[in-house]
Design a protein around this motif. Structure first.
Motif, PDB file in Angstrom:
ATOM      1  N   LYS A  91       0.832  -1.207   0.000  1.00 38.12           N
ATOM      2  CA  LYS A  91       0.000   0.000   0.000  1.00 38.12           C
ATOM      3  C   LYS A  91       0.863   1.253   0.000  1.00 38.12           C
ATOM      4  N   ASP A  94       2.262   1.682  -3.449  1.00 32.38           N
ATOM      5  CA  ASP A  94       1.219   2.182  -4.357  1.00 32.38           C
ATOM      6  C   ASP A  94       0.994   3.685  -4.158  1.00 32.38           C
ATOM      7  N   GLU A  95       0.959   4.118  -2.911  1.00 33.73           N
ATOM      8  CA  GLU A  95       0.789   5.550  -2.625  1.00 33.73           C
ATOM      9  C   GLU A  95       1.978   6.349  -3.156  1.00 33.73           C
ATOM     10  N   ASN A  97       3.875   5.548  -5.717  1.00 32.87           N
ATOM     11  CA  ASN A  97       3.752   5.605  -7.175  1.00 32.87           C
ATOM     12  C   ASN A  97       2.675   6.595  -7.617  1.00 32.87           C
ATOM     13  N   LYS A  98       1.557   6.633  -6.900  1.00 33.22           N
ATOM     14  CA  LYS A  98       0.494   7.584  -7.224  1.00 33.22           C
ATOM     15  C   LYS A  98       0.972   9.022  -7.025  1.00 33.22           C
ATOM     16  N   GLU A  99       1.664   9.263  -5.936  1.00 35.55           N
ATOM     17  CA  GLU A  99       2.159  10.610  -5.649  1.00 35.55           C
ATOM     18  C   GLU A  99       3.182  11.040  -6.705  1.00 35.55           C
ATOM     19  N   ARG A 100       4.063  10.134  -7.065  1.00 38.14           N
ATOM     20  CA  ARG A 100       5.075  10.445  -8.084  1.00 38.14           C
ATOM     21  C   ARG A 100       4.419  10.760  -9.426  1.00 38.14           C
ATOM     22  N   LYS A 101       3.438   9.961  -9.798  1.00 40.73           N
ATOM     23  CA  LYS A 101       2.726  10.187 -11.055  1.00 40.73           C
ATOM     24  C   LYS A 101       1.979  11.522 -11.012  1.00 40.73           C
ATOM     25  N   LYS A 102       1.343  11.810  -9.887  1.00 37.28           N
ATOM     26  CA  LYS A 102       0.596  13.065  -9.731  1.00 37.28           C
ATOM     27  C   LYS A 102       1.522  14.271  -9.877  1.00 37.28           C
ATOM     28  N   GLU A 103       2.677  14.226  -9.241  1.00 34.36           N
ATOM     29  CA  GLU A 103       3.649  15.321  -9.315  1.00 34.36           C
ATOM     30  C   GLU A 103       4.163  15.495 -10.747  1.00 34.36           C
TER      31      GLU A 103
END
Length: 163
Positions: A91, A94-95, A97-103
């Protein structure tokens, strides 16, 4: 009879004077990369990208260390406890990776909006330049196969943009 023939010839024969249109070419990519505003956009993008990259590299290193610790606990912990730690770790990854993609998406959106703004400024400059110099057509250089070098107005447009 000669007068009628002369008038008919005058109307039906095209001359170079009537067909002459002023056409110019401009290298839009060059303007984007070499104008002051374009250089500034690229510098800011690189600076922000490096900052975020460093931030995420540190966090990624921490996550790898945590992964090694969890793997070393496999024989010590019960299967249930180990699976819970692995699930929590997944988890967290995953968070991350999501944060990196969002940035990354955020930075790219900012860069793209800046480039669109610069392209609008370039377009406005080209319209004004073409009106002032009575140009009928301005074409991006990448779509031109052959032309005279005096048709290239890239340097003049760059000077206007950098003012």
């Amino acid at each position: 009879m000669k007068k009628i023939l002369l008038i008919v010839c005058f109307f039906f024969i095209e001359t170079g004077l009537f067909a002459a249109e002023k056409i110019a070419i401009v290298n839009i990519d060059f303007l984007l990369k070499n104008s002051k505003e374009g250089i500034s956009i690229e510098k800011n993008f690189k600076k922000q990208s490096e900052k975020i990259l460093n931030k995420f590299e540190k966090k990624q290193k921490t996550l790898k260390e945590k992964e090694v610790k969890i793997a070393s606990k496999k024989k010590v912990l019960s299967e249930k406890d180990f699976n819970e730690e692995v699930l929590l770790f997944r988890k967290e990854v995953d968070e991350f990776n999501k944060e990196r993609k969002k940035e990354t998406v955020s930075i790219n959106k900012k860069r793209n909006s800046s480039i669109v703004s610069l392209l609008k400024k370039i377009n406005q400059t080209l319209v004004e330049y073409s009106k002032t110099n009575e140009l009928s057509t301005v074409i991006d250089k990448k779509y031109v196969v052959i032309t005279k070098s005096e048709n290239d107005i890239t340097k003049q447009i760059l000077e206007i943009l950098n003012k």
